[in-house]
Design an enzyme around this catalytic site. Structure first.
Site, PDB file in Angstrom:
ATOM      1  CE  LYS A   1      -1.360   2.167   3.598  1.00 32.17           C
ATOM      2  NZ  LYS A   1      -1.955   2.853   4.758  1.00 32.17           N
ATOM      3  CG  ASN A   2       2.740   2.454   3.530  1.00 25.71           C
ATOM      4  OD1 ASN A   2       1.624   2.971   3.507  1.00 25.71           O
ATOM      5  ND2 ASN A   2       3.268   1.942   4.626  1.00 25.71           N
TER       6      ASN A   2
ATOM      7  CB  CYS B   1      -2.653  11.581  11.967  1.00 29.10           C
ATOM      8  SG  CYS B   1      -2.325   9.819  11.777  1.00 29.10           S
TER       9      CYS B   1
ATOM     10  NE  ARG C   1       0.830  10.040   9.994  1.00 28.74           N
ATOM     11  CZ  ARG C   1       0.414   8.909   9.421  1.00 28.74           C
ATOM     12  NH1 ARG C   1       1.243   8.174   8.737  1.00 28.74           N
ATOM     13  NH2 ARG C   1      -0.825   8.530   9.537  1.00 28.74           N
ATOM     14  N   PRO C   2       3.444  16.548  10.255  1.00 29.70           N
ATOM     15  CG  PRO C   2       5.116  17.854  11.210  1.00 29.70           C
ATOM     16  CD  PRO C   2       4.347  16.582  11.419  1.00 29.70           C
TER      17      PRO C   2
ATOM     18  CG  ASP D   1       3.429   1.392   9.185  1.00 28.99           C
ATOM     19  OD1 ASP D   1       3.032   2.184  10.060  1.00 28.99           O
ATOM     20  OD2 ASP D   1       3.406   1.662   7.970  1.00 28.99           O
TER      21      ASP D   1
ATOM     22  NE  ARG E   1      -6.618   4.340   6.394  1.00 25.35           N
ATOM     23  CZ  ARG E   1      -5.528   4.437   7.175  1.00 25.35           C
ATOM     24  NH1 ARG E   1      -5.566   4.004   8.410  1.00 25.35           N
ATOM     25  NH2 ARG E   1      -4.427   4.966   6.702  1.00 25.35           N
TER      26      ARG E   1
END
Length: 438
Positions: free
Chosen positions: A22-23, A132, A137-138, A322, A414
């Site tokens: 996915k990433n 989030c 997570r800027p 993760d 997701r």
């Protein structure tokens, strides 16, 4: 709202086809904005995040076609992999360079349209993604990098407005901290910039390398792939390509831990052991044997109980954040005491109270969780709080005595392609049920 119900205690045995990452898929999809030609991605996982980003791209005018890959894929003498899901993306007729809040707020990865839009069209208006659940997570590193490339950046009404009417210009950008998203956004922007761009302290995650290889297949000139220093010589135009998404290392690690926590043995077809780096080493120390085969990777619980092993999350090639929640579930039934430290995101221990409901002995001290292994976990009703927390509860449920019911499983949709189906095929007593009373 759906739930997942698990009757625990069955060792897993069988074969699981590992899906595309996915990433990796998400930035690859946004790379389609860099060319008017068709970009076809194969081995695409069927996930809600993929569908969400597809809606963002369609809003911009990208034509998105989904289906099965035309031919089975052969690699390195392996048997042909079954036809995989593919996406064909064509950004020939962009109608808007604005990514609206209603779509961007659903998934932070949508901000990756910013670099490609500015690079190709000289402008972009992208909503700030907002908060989030696992911590801030800027996007400031994305914006500073684009400014260094010559873009004018303004923040107005919750949107980033970027412009570079004369095009972007190459620059040397040193990221103050390792950022996967910023590296990806700036890498894509630099491919069409005038001159040479150097990105120092770049993220080395395999998904970044996958994006770089796809960009090269599209005509980009990139050196230093898989290192922390990327050199990009800008070109006038990129063209279409067909690209196979790298297998999901997080899915691989998750199912390997599922084999370990249940005392089972499974084969992960299509997986690459080399992508796991430190997690493979720590799993081996804990009692989960991983071996590479012609088909992929086998994961097998060694004889006896698991052993406690400490883990600290770090950028690649360190232990990935993760996999932190899954590893904590694994350690919950190990002999001894393990310290799991989270160095990447704040608030990423929200699974701890839910694991405790199942009998796990975990105490949190700042950014570390001290996990003392117990003889057994007990099934219980639990609630998912985010994607990786959700799957840690699945792992715990597979090992627990009795029935575990997990609510809010839309988080799993997701990031895990057909999780229930894959685990059930390996003997897990797992099912998805509706009518969640919560």
């Amino acid at each position: 709202m759906d739930r997942i119900r698990i009757q625990g205690g069955t060792p897993l045995s069988g074969t699981i086809e590992v899906s595309g990452a996915k990433n990796a898929t998400l930035p690859l999809m946004t790379a389609s904005l860099l060319t008017p030609d068709r970009l076809t991605l194969t081995n695409v996982p069927q996930l809600e995040d993929i569908r969400t980003l597809a809606r963002v791209l369609v809003e911009l005018g990208v034509t998105v076609e989904a289906g099965l890959s035309d031919l089975p894929i052969f690699k390195n003498g392996q048997r042909p992999r079954p036809r995989t899901h593919r996406l064909a993306l064509t950004a020939a007729d962009i109608v808007s360079t604005t990514a609206p809040y209603d779509l961007v707020r659903k998934m932070r990865a949508s901000v990756l349209v910013l670099g490609p839009l500015v690079a190709r069209f000289g402008e972009a208006r992208v909503s700030l993604p907002g908060g989030c659940a696992i911590g801030p997570r800027p996007v400031d590193l994305h914006l500073k990098g684009l400014k260094a490339l010559g873009a004018r950046i303004e923040l107005r009404d919750g949107y980033v407005e970027a412009s570079a009417p004369q095009g972007l210009a190459g620059a040397v950008i040193r990221l103050p901290i390792v950022s996967v998203g910023a590296t990806e956004n700036l890498l894509m922007a630099a491919t069409l910039a005038h001159g040479t761009t150097v990105i120092e302290n770049a993220a080395r995650e395999p998904e970044v390398g996958d994006l770089a290889r796809c960009l090269v297949a599209m005509g980009a000139e990139i050196e230093g792939i898989d290192t922390d220093r990327l050199l990009v010589r800008g070109v006038k135009r990129l063209h279409g390509a067909t690209y196979d998404v790298v297998p999901d290392r997080i899915e691989t690690g998750t199912y390997a831990m599922a084999a370990g926590i249940t005392g089972g043995a499974i084969e992960l077809v299509g997986a690459r052991l080399g992508l796991l780096a430190q997690p493979a080493q720590l799993m081996n120390e804990a009692g989960v044997d991983l071996n590479e085969t012609n088909e992929g990777v086998t994961a097998r619980a060694k004889n006896g109980r698991l052993h406690a092993v400490d883990a600290d999350t770090q950028p690649y090639p360190g232990f990935p954040t993760d996999l932190q929640a899954q590893f904590m579930a694994l350690m919950a039934t190990a002999d001894g005491r393990a310290v799991v430290t989270e160095n990447i995101f704040e608030n990423r221990f929200m699974h701890v109270p839910e694991l405790a409901r199942m009998g796990a002995d975990i105490s949190v001290r700042g950014s570390s969780a001290i996990v003392t292994g117990v003889d057994r976990l007990i099934g219980a009703p639990v609630m998912a709080t985010d994607l990786r927390a959700s799957v840690s509860l699945v792992l715990a449920g597979l090992a627990a005595e009795g029935t575990t019911t997990i609510s809010r499983v839309y988080h799993l949709d997701r990031g895990y392609d057909r999780l229930v189906e894959k685990l059930a095929a390996c003997g897990a007593a797992i099912e998805r049920v509706g009518d969640d009373p919560r």
